[in-house]
Design a protein around this motif. Structure first.
Motif, PDB file in Angstrom:
ATOM      1  N   GLY A  26      38.196 -26.023 -20.025  1.00 16.38           N
ATOM      2  CA  GLY A  26      39.516 -26.267 -20.567  1.00 16.38           C
ATOM      3  C   GLY A  26      40.107 -27.579 -20.105  1.00 16.38           C
ATOM      4  N   ARG A  27      41.343 -27.781 -20.503  1.00 16.30           N
ATOM      5  CA  ARG A  27      42.035 -29.028 -20.179  1.00 16.30           C
ATOM      6  C   ARG A  27      42.453 -29.025 -18.717  1.00 16.30           C
ATOM      7  NH1 ARG A  27      47.346 -31.375 -23.359  1.00 16.30           N
ATOM      8  NH2 ARG A  27      47.526 -33.336 -22.195  1.00 16.30           N
ATOM      9  N   SER A  28      42.174 -30.136 -18.050  1.00 18.85           N
ATOM     10  CA  SER A  28      42.424 -30.176 -16.623  1.00 18.85           C
ATOM     11  C   SER A  28      43.623 -31.042 -16.288  1.00 18.85           C
ATOM     12  CB  SER A  28      41.200 -30.708 -15.878  1.00 18.85           C
ATOM     13  OG  SER A  28      41.501 -30.877 -14.507  1.00 18.85           O
ATOM     14  N   ARG A  29      44.548 -30.467 -15.543  1.00 17.82           N
ATOM     15  CA  ARG A  29      45.594 -31.225 -14.881  1.00 17.82           C
ATOM     16  C   ARG A  29      45.625 -30.806 -13.410  1.00 17.82           C
ATOM     17  NH1 ARG A  29      49.319 -33.563 -18.305  1.00 17.82           N
ATOM     18  NH2 ARG A  29      50.964 -33.449 -16.724  1.00 17.82           N
ATOM     19  N   HIS A  30      44.459 -30.379 -12.942  1.00 12.93           N
ATOM     20  CA  HIS A  30      44.349 -29.740 -11.650  1.00 12.93           C
ATOM     21  C   HIS A  30      43.965 -30.705 -10.547  1.00 12.93           C
ATOM     22  CE1 HIS A  30      43.988 -26.412 -14.459  1.00 12.93           C
ATOM     23  NE2 HIS A  30      44.168 -25.556 -13.473  1.00 12.93           N
ATOM     24  N   ASN A  31      44.548 -30.473  -9.391  1.00 17.41           N
ATOM     25  CA  ASN A  31      44.005 -31.033  -8.165  1.00 17.41           C
ATOM     26  C   ASN A  31      42.771 -30.197  -7.815  1.00 17.41           C
ATOM     27  OD1 ASN A  31      46.427 -32.783  -7.525  1.00 17.41           O
ATOM     28  ND2 ASN A  31      47.374 -30.761  -7.551  1.00 17.41           N
ATOM     29  N   MET A  32      41.751 -30.827  -7.290  1.00 17.05           N
ATOM     30  CA  MET A  32      40.515 -30.093  -7.054  1.00 17.05           C
ATOM     31  C   MET A  32      39.979 -30.384  -5.662  1.00 17.05           C
ATOM     32  SD  MET A  32      38.667 -30.424 -10.775  1.00 17.05           S
ATOM     33  CE  MET A  32      37.486 -29.097 -10.452  1.00 17.05           C
ATOM     34  N   ALA A  33      39.177 -29.455  -5.172  1.00 12.00           N
ATOM     35  CA  ALA A  33      38.696 -29.583  -3.797  1.00 12.00           C
ATOM     36  C   ALA A  33      37.362 -28.878  -3.627  1.00 12.00           C
ATOM     37  CB  ALA A  33      39.703 -28.988  -2.819  1.00 12.00           C
ATOM     38  N   TRP A  34      36.685 -29.227  -2.567  1.00  8.46           N
ATOM     39  CA  TRP A  34      35.488 -28.528  -2.094  1.00  8.46           C
ATOM     40  C   TRP A  34      35.805 -27.871  -0.760  1.00  8.46           C
ATOM     41  CZ3 TRP A  34      31.341 -27.892  -5.113  1.00  8.46           C
ATOM     42  CH2 TRP A  34      31.137 -28.782  -6.166  1.00  8.46           C
ATOM     43  N   PHE A  35      35.407 -26.620  -0.659  1.00  7.72           N
ATOM     44  CA  PHE A  35      35.450 -25.883   0.596  1.00  7.72           C
ATOM     45  C   PHE A  35      34.042 -25.377   0.886  1.00  7.72           C
ATOM     46  CE2 PHE A  35      39.956 -25.308   1.700  1.00  7.72           C
ATOM     47  CZ  PHE A  35      40.555 -25.804   0.553  1.00  7.72           C
ATOM     48  N   ARG A  36      33.815 -24.966   2.103  1.00 12.89           N
ATOM     49  CA  ARG A  36      32.516 -24.396   2.427  1.00 12.89           C
ATOM     50  C   ARG A  36      32.680 -23.237   3.404  1.00 12.89           C
ATOM     51  NH1 ARG A  36      29.920 -29.512   5.823  1.00 12.89           N
ATOM     52  NH2 ARG A  36      31.220 -29.306   7.701  1.00 12.89           N
ATOM     53  N   GLN A  37      31.703 -22.363   3.336  1.00 11.24           N
ATOM     54  CA  GLN A  37      31.701 -21.175   4.184  1.00 11.24           C
ATOM     55  C   GLN A  37      30.341 -21.084   4.837  1.00 11.24           C
ATOM     56  OE1 GLN A  37      32.665 -17.434   2.117  1.00 11.24           O
ATOM     57  NE2 GLN A  37      34.412 -17.346   3.504  1.00 11.24           N
ATOM     58  N   ALA A  38      30.324 -21.269   6.139  1.00 12.98           N
ATOM     59  CA  ALA A  38      29.073 -21.265   6.884  1.00 12.98           C
ATOM     60  C   ALA A  38      28.547 -19.844   7.035  1.00 12.98           C
ATOM     61  CB  ALA A  38      29.291 -21.902   8.253  1.00 12.98           C
ATOM     62  N   PRO A  39      27.274 -19.694   7.311  1.00 12.37           N
ATOM     63  CA  PRO A  39      26.697 -18.356   7.514  1.00 12.37           C
ATOM     64  C   PRO A  39      27.433 -17.603   8.603  1.00 12.37           C
ATOM     65  CG  PRO A  39      24.965 -19.994   7.356  1.00 12.37           C
ATOM     66  CD  PRO A  39      26.257 -20.753   7.412  1.00 12.37           C
ATOM     67  N   GLY A  40      27.733 -16.306   8.310  1.00 15.54           N
ATOM     68  CA  GLY A  40      28.438 -15.476   9.263  1.00 15.54           C
ATOM     69  C   GLY A  40      29.934 -15.565   9.188  1.00 15.54           C
ATOM     70  N   LYS A  41      30.466 -16.424   8.305  1.00 15.74           N
ATOM     71  CA  LYS A  41      31.918 -16.557   8.165  1.00 15.74           C
ATOM     72  C   LYS A  41      32.305 -16.220   6.735  1.00 15.74           C
ATOM     73  CE  LYS A  41      32.416 -20.001  11.811  1.00 15.74           C
ATOM     74  NZ  LYS A  41      32.972 -21.313  12.183  1.00 15.74           N
ATOM     75  N   GLU A  42      32.255 -14.939   6.414  1.00 19.69           N
ATOM     76  CA  GLU A  42      32.452 -14.519   5.039  1.00 19.69           C
ATOM     77  C   GLU A  42      33.907 -14.248   4.679  1.00 19.69           C
ATOM     78  OE1 GLU A  42      29.921 -13.259   6.909  1.00 19.69           O
ATOM     79  OE2 GLU A  42      28.347 -14.370   5.890  1.00 19.69           O
TER      80      GLU A  42
END
Length: 127
Positions: A26-42
């Motif tokens: 769809g049409r984007s007017r969004h701020n966007m980001a990357w996050f990460r989750q390491a093993p064992g941190k669910e």
């Protein structure tokens, strides 16, 4: 309803590179980001901020742990986002999530600021 989906994860040796992609429907007017989750941190509150880019102006923010190694960018249509990861380390091993939010570019490093999340893509860095 807006959705996002990630691709590009995989297995790489330490010192190598990977490029992650995220596509927003769809049409984007969004701020966007990357996050990460390491093993064992669910748990959700243990998703670590990696990088963010604002809609429009395209201001970029990075976690200290990835500065100088990772680069966040957006495609010309603003509904695609990339994360170029260089000089990867074993501690970068995680599931990487794309996230998006409308509105003011505030609290971009906080996972609970975002209301659109992808399913994640696995990145494994071997030593």
């Amino acid at each position: 309803q807006v959705q996002v989906g990630e691709s590009g994860g995989g297995l790489v040796q330490a010192g190598g590179s990977l490029r992650l992609s995220c596509e927003l429907s769809g049409r984007s007017r969004h701020n966007m980001a990357w996050f990460r989750q390491a093993p064992g941190k669910e748990r959700d509150n243990e998703r670590e901020f990696v990088a963010a880019i604002t809609w429009g102006v395209g201001i970029r923010y990075y976690a200290d742990s990835v500065k100088g190694r990772f680069t966040i960018s957006r495609g010309s249509a603003w509904n695609t986002m990339y994360l170029q990861m260089n000089s990867l380390k074993p501690e970068d091993t995680a599931v990487y999530y794309c996230a998006a939010k409308l509105g003011a570019p505030q609290d971009l490093e906080l996972s609970n600021s975002y209301d659109v999340w992808g399913q994640g893509t696995q990145v494994i860095v071997s030593s």
